[in-house]
Design an enzyme around this catalytic site. Sequence first.
Site, PDB file in Angstrom:
ATOM      1  N   LYS A  29       0.805  -1.170  -0.009  1.00 43.99           N
ATOM      2  CA  LYS A  29      -0.032   0.112  -0.018  1.00 43.99           C
ATOM      3  C   LYS A  29       0.869   1.108  -0.043  1.00 43.99           C
ATOM      4  CE  LYS A  29      -2.048  -0.843   4.017  1.00 43.99           C
ATOM      5  NZ  LYS A  29      -1.067  -2.101   4.540  1.00 43.99           N
ATOM      6  N   ARG A  68      -9.593   0.891   9.359  1.00 44.45           N
ATOM      7  CA  ARG A  68      -9.200  -0.570   9.929  1.00 44.45           C
ATOM      8  C   ARG A  68     -10.461  -1.350  10.710  1.00 44.45           C
ATOM      9  NH1 ARG A  68      -3.329   1.079   9.719  1.00 44.45           N
ATOM     10  NH2 ARG A  68      -1.969  -1.025  10.035  1.00 44.45           N
ATOM     11  N   ARG A  78      12.278  -5.081   5.276  1.00 45.46           N
ATOM     12  CA  ARG A  78      11.868  -3.807   5.040  1.00 45.46           C
ATOM     13  C   ARG A  78      12.689  -2.667   5.639  1.00 45.46           C
ATOM     14  NH1 ARG A  78       5.558  -1.972   4.834  1.00 45.46           N
ATOM     15  NH2 ARG A  78       5.522  -2.295   7.146  1.00 45.46           N
ATOM     16  N   ARG A 124      11.557  -0.261  11.287  1.00 43.52           N
ATOM     17  CA  ARG A 124      10.582   0.082  12.166  1.00 43.52           C
ATOM     18  C   ARG A 124      10.488  -1.029  13.520  1.00 43.52           C
ATOM     19  NH1 ARG A 124       5.178   0.980   8.882  1.00 43.52           N
ATOM     20  NH2 ARG A 124       4.413   0.002  10.768  1.00 43.52           N
ATOM     21  N   ARG A 139       0.370  -8.176  13.840  1.00 47.66           N
ATOM     22  CA  ARG A 139      -0.292  -7.118  13.398  1.00 47.66           C
ATOM     23  C   ARG A 139      -1.128  -7.759  11.900  1.00 47.66           C
ATOM     24  NH1 ARG A 139       4.625  -4.003  11.258  1.00 47.66           N
ATOM     25  NH2 ARG A 139       3.103  -2.711   9.934  1.00 47.66           N
TER      26      ARG A 139
END
Length: 210
Positions: free
Chosen positions: A14, A87, A124, A157, A168
């Site tokens: 996204k 969400r 990432r 992160r 998550r």
Amino acid sequence: MPQLIFLGPPGSGKGTQANLLKRHYDYRHLSTGDLLRAEITNKSSLGLKVQDIMAKGNLVSDEIVIELLEGQCNLSQGKYIFDGFPRTSVQAQMLNARVIKNAKCLAIEFKIQIDVLLERIVNRRSCPTCSSIYNVIFRPSKDGINCDTCKVPLIHREDDRPEVVRNRIQVYQDNIKPVLDFYATLGILRHVDGMDAGESVFENIKKMFA
Ligand code: AMP
């Protein structure tokens, strides 16, 4: 151009697509995750309130997220990409009342096999300034350390650690079905294959504007 709502688990692409779209079109990228992380960086009272929740990969309350979003933008003006919002059903109802009723809108679900997400997210790296996303294996930055655009060091992160990522993904799966059903009922739900290369996902999204 429609207002865009990006729905998909963490790591489904996204953020990458939002960055591509805002480079080519007049969109503002509204990532509630980025807004919340900025509050933590600024050590605001809101940031202190959400820090632990986010570090565990749980959802911040609807009240906090909605208030933050409304404080950051004028939802009745401008073209937005909503990334990571809504969400929950409550958030979807809010967005419906404030944006969707009055504007052309598309909700795009990024479909992806859950087992590839973990690998993607663990590798990432993100730019803390412009939110550009890199991958140490598939898409490293030019020098492997800094953002190509902002030249600041990329970060891993805290909530991209494997045990948090698992939670998550679970939290996403537990909450998203009523949101997807809602957009399907409105007739504005579309899908992209998050397994495809970024460029091809981008082409498919552009075709939806026609
Ligand atoms: P993201 O950057 O979208 O992966 O979001 C990072 C974290 O921010 C999530 O794991 C949640 O803790 C929090 N968060 C972001 N957006 C929302 C939202 N719309 N509702 C509740 N919590 C959110």
